[in-house]
Structure formats: structure tokens, C-alpha cells
Design an enzyme around this catalytic site. Structure first.
Site, PDB file in Angstrom:
ATOM      1  N   SER A 258       0.851  -1.183   0.000  1.00  0.00           N
ATOM      2  CA  SER A 258       0.000   0.000   0.000  1.00  0.00           C
ATOM      3  C   SER A 258       0.884   1.229   0.000  1.00  0.00           C
ATOM      4  O   SER A 258       2.065   1.158   0.344  1.00  0.00           O
ATOM      5  CB  SER A 258      -0.911   0.030   1.231  1.00  0.00           C
ATOM      6  N   LYS A 259       0.263   2.339  -0.395  1.00  0.00           N
ATOM      7  CA  LYS A 259       0.990   3.593  -0.443  1.00  0.00           C
ATOM      8  C   LYS A 259       1.564   3.917   0.945  1.00  0.00           C
ATOM      9  O   LYS A 259       2.697   4.337   1.092  1.00  0.00           O
ATOM     10  CB  LYS A 259       0.002   4.682  -0.877  1.00  0.00           C
ATOM     11  N   ARG A 260       0.741   3.640   1.948  1.00  0.00           N
ATOM     12  CA  ARG A 260       1.150   3.923   3.318  1.00  0.00           C
ATOM     13  C   ARG A 260       2.408   3.136   3.693  1.00  0.00           C
ATOM     14  O   ARG A 260       3.221   3.564   4.493  1.00  0.00           O
ATOM     15  CB  ARG A 260       0.001   3.565   4.265  1.00  0.00           C
TER      16      ARG A 260
END
Ligand code: GLU
Length: 477
Positions: A258-260
């Protein structure tokens, strides 16, 4: 292997444009694309932009750009769900009319109170069916001023099952499924029977029916939606499509990509010098296999892709492996085909006047030692940039004993035939004259002309320069 092609196959990629698309999500585009192509069927792109707060045009653009780069061209679409709202409302009305859906006037406060009571009694929170019509049941009087939601009348008792292409037989008990809200309350001031915004699971089914999707290939974070969607399909008089729920892609730390957690947009890999075919190859292998084949072309993927060899466990992203796959594809790709990609990377390094070099030939000389087109461009930069050899290395190798030999070599090069063998002969003659060994001359020569001590065969490297350039770089020996 796909033995019989089925041109009636229709697949879709249905991203929500709520963040930039990374390698983990675009794999959910690759598989339906490959399956449609393997069958000579149709691949559809549908943008699920109903989360108005979080959807952005920028995210749509990254999806389109990433798909274009990877060559995952849709045959139909992009369709945008926000442009289909009237259609969804029409189908909600149809379900109300057929008795498969009903208006529920329970207010959010009442729902909260219900949930609290259930939790206090250690029960699973769920809608209690207050407004669900049943034969012989009297519904409460409609409270004034309350805008209803519309709920789907989920069958009670029994189970719902499907044969998932990845997970095998999956079964849910209907009693675990609530009466799903399929439309939110209509805005204040609209007509009393107005239908509010249709909800996610409902829109997906209407689209999959209208777009005549035969195979839904998507991430397994949607498994819990599938039983609800199947019920809606049936209520609308359709059998559900075939489902394949793909296991998650994990990052190198084993977390969901994920981007996170540091995932990069798909186009980052283009900018870093990865080839589209290599990324397609890598992602295909990340959750599907064809025997032990690790390296394959796009054409082979399309010839081989099926839903019977999808992996059951999560794939883990491995950048070193992606680099290795890319290096193999660089070797396999014709120098002419690499040239425009390397030219783009050279432009990023500030080199735009490439006419002094036969670019494909130069690529051919360096590509075996490179994993990306960025690395090739970094090597080729030495043909354009003024060389800056490390001073300590130069001092070590450009000794007074070697200097006269390099001066003599420069003289020879001024008249040598300007080809790799011609240059090789000039070097050999100089070694003979000065009784030196190859590295004694070749290393300072590389440092002075190329700015570094290691290169492919020096005669071939020099032959790619213009003669005047080499003589100029050797001028102040
Ligand atoms: N829009 C969903 C997502 O981005 C996919 C829905 C589907 O494939 O059914 O996860």
C-alpha cells in the site's frame, strides 16, 4: 494452457481512483486483461468513482497512464460509475417493484441504539429486520420526516456458495448477511419516493450485468462482498459470473502492499528504467505460473494464461527479482527497440544531442551488464560528458612509465583505421613497442577517455567515439 479459446469471455478491471495505482493493484488489471486476450475475448475498464470524497482525476490519470505503459489496453471503457447513477436508480426501483428490496425508516440513532443493545447482550450487531416486509406482517407506521434507505431482502436460512477459481468452494450462511443497504437516503426536499445514492456493492452488480462480465478477477479483499453480490444477481434474474479472488500482494516487509507502506506508483518503474514487458512478466509470475517458466514474453503470457494455475498464497514483492527479470528482458530486446527508451533516460541526464553516437550499437555493447535502461544511459553518458576520472585512480595508473606509451598510442590512433580491430591493432603495436602489458595501458586509457577503469572491451568502446573526441581526451597525457 488454454486449450479452447472462448471469445465470449468478458472481463473487467474496476479500480477505485482513491490513491495512485501501485504494482499490487495493477496486477488485478493484468490478469483479466491476459485472460481476455488468451480467449480472444473483451477486456473492459470501469472506474469506480462513487466515493466522491476520495476519488480524484489525478488518480484516474495514473491508472490510465500505467495501463497504457504496460500495454493493458481496454477494448471498452473507461466507463465511470458516476455517469451511470440513473441506471442504478432504475434497477433499485425494479427491485422495489419485484419485492426484493424495501424502504427502511430506521434512523441512524435507532440503529446505534439497536447495535448497543445487541453488543450488551453479546450478540453480533446486525439489522433486526424491523422494516422487512413478510407475508402477514404489519409494518410500523412510516415516521414523518424520515428519509428511508433502501435495503436488499437477503434470503433467510440456507447458504450461498460459489466455486472460486483460486479459493475453491466458498460458502456463506445467509443468516450471517445483513439486509444490505443498496441506496442511501434521498436528499431533503426530493420527491417522497425519490431514491438516494446507490451503494457500492449494488452498482458493481448492475455494471457486471450490463457489461455482460463472464469472469470477475479481483483482489480477495472482496470475498466478503461476493455472497451479497450473488444474491443481487439472482434477484435480478441473472446467474453470477465466474469468480477468481486473487491473494494479496505483500511488500518486502511482508505487509499488504500500500501507499502507506511505501509502495510506488506503477509509472515510477517506467521512470526507473524498467521495461513494460518485464514488469508484465514479473507481475504475471507473482500469482500465476506456467510450469517453471520465469521469463516469458507478452505473447507467451497471452498464449498460456489461464485461471487454473493461479497461486493460492500471497505473492511477495521482491525488487531484486524484478531487476533480474528486467535484465533478462533487456538482453532479449532488440537494440533498436531499446534505443528510444535509452534516449529518454539520456534526456533526463541532460543529453539530448545523441547524433555523435550509433545509439543501438552502443546499447548492444553495454546492455549485458545493465539491469535497467537507466543504467545503460548512465554508461552511455560517458560518450557525451567530459570525463572526470577519480584523481587517486588516475595518479595510480597514469605513471611516468606509462605516459610516453599513451602519447605514442595517441599518434597511432590519429591514423588507425577507426574500427574496433583497427584500434585494437594500434594498442597492440604500442604494447609491443613499450614492452607493457595490456592493463598497464588499457586502465589509464579507460580512465582518461571514459572516466572509469572498467568498461567492456576497450577497442569496441573507443570505436563508438568519434576519433577527434578520443584524441582530444588524450591530448594532455
Ligand atoms: N473498485 C474495487 C477496488 O478497487 C474493485 C471492485 C471489483 O473488482 O469488483 O478494489
Amino acid at each position: 494452457m488454454t486449450t479452447t479459446r472462448n471469445p465470449s469471455v468478458r472481463t473487467r478491471f474496476a479500480p477505485s481512483p482513491t490513491g495512485f495505482i501501485h504494482l499490487g493493484n495493477i496486477r488485478s488489471a493484468l490478469y483479466p486483461w491476459a485472460f481476455a486476450r488468451a480467449n480472444g475475448g473483451t477486456f473492459i475498464l470501469r472506474i469506480e468513482d462513487t466515493d466522491v470524497e476520495r476519488s480524484t482525476q489525478e488518480a484516474v490519470d495514473v491508472i490510465l497512464e500505467g495501463m497504457r505503459w504496460l500495454g493493458l489496453d481496454p477494448d471498452e471503457g473507461p466507463y465511470y460509475q458516476m455517469q451511470r447513477m440513473d441506471r442504478y436508480r432504475e434497477v433499485v426501483a425494479q427491485l422495489l417493484a419485484s419485492g426484493h428490496a424495501y424502504r427502511c425508516y430506521m434512523t441512524p440513532e435507532e440503529l446505534d441504539a439497536l447495535r448497543e443493545r445487541q453488543m450488551a447482550a453479546k450478540l453480533k450487531p446486525r439489522y433486526d429486520g424491523t422494516w422487512r416486509p413478510e407475508p402477514g406482517k404489519t409494518l410500523p407506521p412510516v415516521p414523518p420526516g424520515v428519509r428511508p434507505v433502501i435495503r436488499f431482502k437477503t434470503p433467510q436460512g440456507g447458504v450461498v456458495s460459489w466455486d472460486d477459481k483460486v479459493k475453491g468452494r466458498v460458502t456463506f450462511h445467509n443468516d450471517e448477511l445483513d439486509d444490505l443497504v443498496i441506496a442511501r437516503p434521498a436528499p431533503e426536499g426530493s420527491a417522497p419516493d425519490a431514491i438516494g445514492a446507490p451503494t457500492y456493492n449494488f452498482c458493481v452488480v448492475v455494471d457486471d450485468i450490463d457489461m455482460r462480465i463472464t469472469h470477475v478477477i479481483r483482489g480477495d479483499d472482496h470475498v466478503n462482498n461476493t455472497p451479497r453480490q450473488i444474491h443481487i444477481f439472482r434477484a435480478l434474474g441473472h446467474e453470477p459470473p465466474v469468480y477468481a479472488h486473487l491473494p494479496t500482494v505483500l511488500n518486502e516487509q511482508g505487509e499488504k502492499m500500500s501507499k502507506r507502506h511505501g509502495a510506488k506508483p506503477v509509472t515510477h518503474y517506467r521512470d526507473e528504467g524498467y521495461l513494460a514487458d518485464a514488469v508484465v512478466n514479473y507481475l504475471a509470475r507473482l500469482g500465476w505460473s506456467h510450469g517453471d517458466d520465469e521469463i516469458f514474453t507478452r505473447e507467451q503470457l497471452v498464449a498460456w494464461f489461464d485461471l487454473d494455475h493461479l497461486g493460492k498464497s500471497a505473492g511477495q514483492f521482491d525488487e531484486a527479482k524484478l531487476r533480474w527479470v528486467n535484465a533478462q528482458h533487456i538482453k532479449m530486446t532488440a537494440d533498436d527497440a531499446l534505443a528510444p527508451l535509452v534516449a529518454q533516460q539520456l534526456a533526463r541526464l541532460g543529453f539530448t544531442d545523441l547524433a555523435v553516437l550509433d545509439l543501438p550499437r552502443a546499447i548492444g555493447l553495454f546492455k549485458d551488464r545493465c539491469a535497467t535502461t537507466v543504467e545503460i544511459a548512465e554508461w552511455l553518458g560517458m560518450y557525451f560528458a567530459h570525463p572526470t576520472p577519480p584523481a587517486d585512480e588516475l595518479a595510480k595508473h597514469l605513471t611516468d612509465a606509462v605516459r610516453p606509451a599513451l602519447q605514442a598510442l595517441r599518434e597511432r590512433l590519429a591514423h588507425a583505421e577507426w574500427t574496433a580491430p583497427g584500434i585494437g591493432d594500434a594498442i597492440k603495436a604500442t604494447l609491443g613497442e613499450f614492452k607493457l602489458k595490456m592493463p598497464q595501458v588499457a586502465i589509464p586509457l579507460r580512465l582518461l577517455v571514459c572516466g572509469r577503469a572498467q568498461t567492456p572491451s576497450i577497442d569496441a568502446v573507443l570505436a563508438l567515439f568519434r576519433r577527434e573526441e578520443v584524441l582530444a581526451r588524450l591530448q594532455h597525457v
